[in-house]
Scaffold this motif. Structure first.
Motif, PDB file in Angstrom:
ATOM      1  N   MET A   1     -44.539  13.803 -19.299  1.00 33.72           N
ATOM      2  CA  MET A   1     -44.185  12.513 -19.865  1.00 33.72           C
ATOM      3  C   MET A   1     -43.008  12.638 -20.820  1.00 33.72           C
ATOM      4  SD  MET A   1     -46.602   9.761 -21.566  1.00 33.72           S
ATOM      5  CE  MET A   1     -46.001   8.317 -22.345  1.00 33.72           C
ATOM      6  N   VAL A   2     -42.963  13.723 -21.570  1.00 35.64           N
ATOM      7  CA  VAL A   2     -41.869  13.899 -22.525  1.00 35.64           C
ATOM      8  C   VAL A   2     -40.536  14.021 -21.787  1.00 35.64           C
ATOM      9  CG1 VAL A   2     -40.908  15.421 -24.276  1.00 35.64           C
ATOM     10  CG2 VAL A   2     -43.354  14.922 -24.273  1.00 35.64           C
ATOM     11  N   ALA A   3     -40.530  14.804 -20.714  1.00 34.24           N
ATOM     12  CA  ALA A   3     -39.282  14.975 -19.962  1.00 34.24           C
ATOM     13  C   ALA A   3     -38.836  13.650 -19.354  1.00 34.24           C
ATOM     14  CB  ALA A   3     -39.471  16.029 -18.878  1.00 34.24           C
ATOM     15  N   THR A   4     -39.764  12.902 -18.791  1.00 40.23           N
ATOM     16  CA  THR A   4     -39.433  11.602 -18.212  1.00 40.23           C
ATOM     17  C   THR A   4     -38.878  10.667 -19.286  1.00 40.23           C
ATOM     18  OG1 THR A   4     -41.210  11.860 -16.609  1.00 40.23           O
ATOM     19  CG2 THR A   4     -40.374   9.633 -16.944  1.00 40.23           C
ATOM     20  N   THR A   5     -39.511  10.674 -20.436  1.00 39.49           N
ATOM     21  CA  THR A   5     -39.074   9.799 -21.522  1.00 39.49           C
ATOM     22  C   THR A   5     -37.675  10.163 -22.003  1.00 39.49           C
ATOM     23  OG1 THR A   5     -41.370   9.521 -22.198  1.00 39.49           O
ATOM     24  CG2 THR A   5     -39.685   8.967 -23.815  1.00 39.49           C
ATOM     25  N   VAL A   6     -37.449  11.433 -22.247  1.00 41.93           N
ATOM     26  CA  VAL A   6     -36.153  11.868 -22.774  1.00 41.93           C
ATOM     27  C   VAL A   6     -35.043  11.624 -21.740  1.00 41.93           C
ATOM     28  CG1 VAL A   6     -34.814  13.884 -23.509  1.00 41.93           C
ATOM     29  CG2 VAL A   6     -37.138  13.536 -24.370  1.00 41.93           C
ATOM     30  N   VAL A   7     -35.295  12.006 -20.505  1.00 39.72           N
ATOM     31  CA  VAL A   7     -34.266  11.835 -19.467  1.00 39.72           C
ATOM     32  C   VAL A   7     -33.961  10.354 -19.256  1.00 39.72           C
ATOM     33  CG1 VAL A   7     -33.789  12.111 -16.998  1.00 39.72           C
ATOM     34  CG2 VAL A   7     -34.729  14.020 -18.314  1.00 39.72           C
ATOM     35  N   SER A   8     -34.993   9.519 -19.205  1.00 39.09           N
ATOM     36  CA  SER A   8     -34.748   8.094 -18.989  1.00 39.09           C
ATOM     37  C   SER A   8     -34.010   7.465 -20.173  1.00 39.09           C
ATOM     38  CB  SER A   8     -36.051   7.358 -18.707  1.00 39.09           C
ATOM     39  OG  SER A   8     -36.933   7.434 -19.810  1.00 39.09           O
ATOM     40  N   ALA A   9     -34.309   7.893 -21.386  1.00 39.87           N
ATOM     41  CA  ALA A   9     -33.599   7.371 -22.562  1.00 39.87           C
ATOM     42  C   ALA A   9     -32.132   7.793 -22.539  1.00 39.87           C
ATOM     43  CB  ALA A   9     -34.270   7.861 -23.843  1.00 39.87           C
ATOM     44  N   VAL A  10     -31.872   9.027 -22.163  1.00 39.58           N
ATOM     45  CA  VAL A  10     -30.484   9.498 -22.080  1.00 39.58           C
ATOM     46  C   VAL A  10     -29.727   8.753 -20.980  1.00 39.58           C
ATOM     47  CG1 VAL A  10     -29.041  11.508 -21.514  1.00 39.58           C
ATOM     48  CG2 VAL A  10     -30.973  11.754 -23.098  1.00 39.58           C
ATOM     49  N   VAL A  11     -30.395   8.501 -19.873  1.00 36.48           N
ATOM     50  CA  VAL A  11     -29.757   7.732 -18.790  1.00 36.48           C
ATOM     51  C   VAL A  11     -29.436   6.312 -19.276  1.00 36.48           C
ATOM     52  CG1 VAL A  11     -30.146   6.698 -16.511  1.00 36.48           C
ATOM     53  CG2 VAL A  11     -30.718   9.092 -16.904  1.00 36.48           C
ATOM     54  N   ALA A  12     -30.362   5.708 -20.033  1.00 32.65           N
ATOM     55  CA  ALA A  12     -30.108   4.363 -20.570  1.00 32.65           C
ATOM     56  C   ALA A  12     -28.871   4.360 -21.465  1.00 32.65           C
ATOM     57  CB  ALA A  12     -31.324   3.857 -21.339  1.00 32.65           C
ATOM     58  N   LEU A  13     -28.709   5.411 -22.253  1.00 33.10           N
ATOM     59  CA  LEU A  13     -27.522   5.500 -23.111  1.00 33.10           C
ATOM     60  C   LEU A  13     -26.263   5.793 -22.295  1.00 33.10           C
ATOM     61  CD1 LEU A  13     -29.019   7.505 -26.084  1.00 33.10           C
ATOM     62  CD2 LEU A  13     -28.325   5.105 -26.101  1.00 33.10           C
ATOM     63  N   ALA A  14     -26.416   6.608 -21.266  1.00 33.52           N
ATOM     64  CA  ALA A  14     -25.253   6.960 -20.438  1.00 33.52           C
ATOM     65  C   ALA A  14     -24.737   5.764 -19.648  1.00 33.52           C
ATOM     66  CB  ALA A  14     -25.627   8.104 -19.489  1.00 33.52           C
ATOM     67  N   LEU A  15     -25.601   4.798 -19.383  1.00 37.04           N
ATOM     68  CA  LEU A  15     -25.176   3.612 -18.630  1.00 37.04           C
ATOM     69  C   LEU A  15     -24.379   2.633 -19.488  1.00 37.04           C
ATOM     70  CD1 LEU A  15     -28.410   2.867 -16.554  1.00 37.04           C
ATOM     71  CD2 LEU A  15     -26.228   3.738 -15.694  1.00 37.04           C
ATOM     72  N   LEU A  16     -24.416   2.791 -20.805  1.00 40.62           N
ATOM     73  CA  LEU A  16     -23.750   1.836 -21.698  1.00 40.62           C
ATOM     74  C   LEU A  16     -22.281   1.590 -21.379  1.00 40.62           C
ATOM     75  CD1 LEU A  16     -25.259   2.581 -25.202  1.00 40.62           C
ATOM     76  CD2 LEU A  16     -25.275   0.404 -23.993  1.00 40.62           C
ATOM     77  N   PRO A  17     -21.463   2.616 -21.211  1.00 43.78           N
ATOM     78  CA  PRO A  17     -20.033   2.348 -20.996  1.00 43.78           C
ATOM     79  C   PRO A  17     -19.681   1.902 -19.579  1.00 43.78           C
ATOM     80  CG  PRO A  17     -20.413   4.704 -21.079  1.00 43.78           C
ATOM     81  CD  PRO A  17     -21.729   4.036 -21.370  1.00 43.78           C
ATOM     82  N   LEU A  18     -20.622   1.993 -18.661  1.00 40.71           N
ATOM     83  CA  LEU A  18     -20.317   1.655 -17.270  1.00 40.71           C
ATOM     84  C   LEU A  18     -20.204   0.147 -17.086  1.00 40.71           C
ATOM     85  CD1 LEU A  18     -22.616   4.133 -15.352  1.00 40.71           C
ATOM     86  CD2 LEU A  18     -20.195   4.353 -15.886  1.00 40.71           C
ATOM     87  N   ARG A  19     -19.187  -0.248 -16.391  1.00 42.89           N
ATOM     88  CA  ARG A  19     -18.975  -1.660 -16.063  1.00 42.89           C
ATOM     89  C   ARG A  19     -18.754  -1.757 -14.561  1.00 42.89           C
ATOM     90  NH1 ARG A  19     -20.601  -2.341 -20.738  1.00 42.89           N
ATOM     91  NH2 ARG A  19     -19.408  -3.287 -22.376  1.00 42.89           N
ATOM     92  N   TRP A  20     -19.820  -1.983 -13.830  1.00 41.48           N
ATOM     93  CA  TRP A  20     -19.709  -2.129 -12.392  1.00 41.48           C
ATOM     94  C   TRP A  20     -19.338  -3.559 -12.055  1.00 41.48           C
ATOM     95  CZ3 TRP A  20     -24.962   0.476 -12.694  1.00 41.48           C
ATOM     96  CH2 TRP A  20     -24.811   1.860 -12.730  1.00 41.48           C
ATOM     97  N   PRO A  21     -18.650  -3.753 -10.941  1.00 36.08           N
ATOM     98  CA  PRO A  21     -18.288  -5.118 -10.550  1.00 36.08           C
ATOM     99  C   PRO A  21     -19.534  -5.996 -10.411  1.00 36.08           C
ATOM    100  CG  PRO A  21     -17.154  -3.515  -9.182  1.00 36.08           C
ATOM    101  CD  PRO A  21     -18.128  -2.755 -10.026  1.00 36.08           C
ATOM    102  N   GLY A  22     -19.478  -7.169 -10.982  1.00 31.12           N
ATOM    103  CA  GLY A  22     -20.583  -8.105 -10.902  1.00 31.12           C
ATOM    104  C   GLY A  22     -21.673  -7.897 -11.933  1.00 31.12           C
TER     105      GLY A  22
END
Length: 164
Positions: A1-22
């Motif tokens: 659970m810890v690995a899932t939580t940490v990885v998913s939180a980092v992915v949420a932060l990594a998605l911040l600068p992305l601007r996909w069309p639409g």
């Protein structure tokens, strides 16, 4: 659970600068950390929601505003979101489904933006009228986009957290 939580939180932060069309509305993208905090907090205690929100918000501040001194913090707004989401006691009040999570995200996005606007008002570096004008645009666009994307984040994360 810890690995899932940490990885998913980092992915949420990594998605911040992305601007996909639409994926933008009025120049605003989905608030991935807010979606993550709501997904995390719906089945947790208020204190767990608060800690997760503050932690993710401080990490977001480090990515968005590194080394600029005191600045309105996402930690406070996401902490409030995590605490309030956990207080809802969704399992007792609302049936478990992705629509209710989308509605919670739609409600929490303006709350988070309001906490940020109040912080901007306290800092006083911007005119008050501009802060609240931006607040309206940010809150509405963030609420719409984030609530639309919330089920796509919540459903897999919820299943992963249940398995762990």
């Amino acid at each position: 659970m810890v690995a899932t939580t940490v990885v998913s939180a980092v992915v949420a932060l990594a998605l911040l600068p992305l601007r996909w069309p639409g994926m933008e509305l009025a120049g605003i993208a989905p608030d991935w950390p807010l979606i993550w905090v709501v997904a995390w907090s719906v089945k947790r205690t208020p204190w767990q929601g608060l800690v997760a929100g503050v932690t993710l918000g401080v990490m977001q501040d480090g990515l968005v505003n590194p080394g600029v001194g005191w600045w309105p913090s996402h930690g406070l707004s996401l902490g409030v979101v995590g605490f309030l989401t956990a207080l809802l006691q969704k399992d007792r009040l609302i049936q478990e489904d992705f629509i209710s999570v989308a509605l919670i995200v739609f409600t929490m996005a303006p709350i988070a933006e309001t906490v940020m606007a109040v912080q901007w008002m306290v800092v006083g570096q911007r005119p008050l009228g501009q802060i609240w004008l931006d607040h309206q645009r940010l809150a509405l666009a963030s609420a719409i986009l984030s609530s639309l994307w919330a089920p796509l984040v919540y459903v897999p994360l919820s299943r992963l957290w249940q398995r762990d």
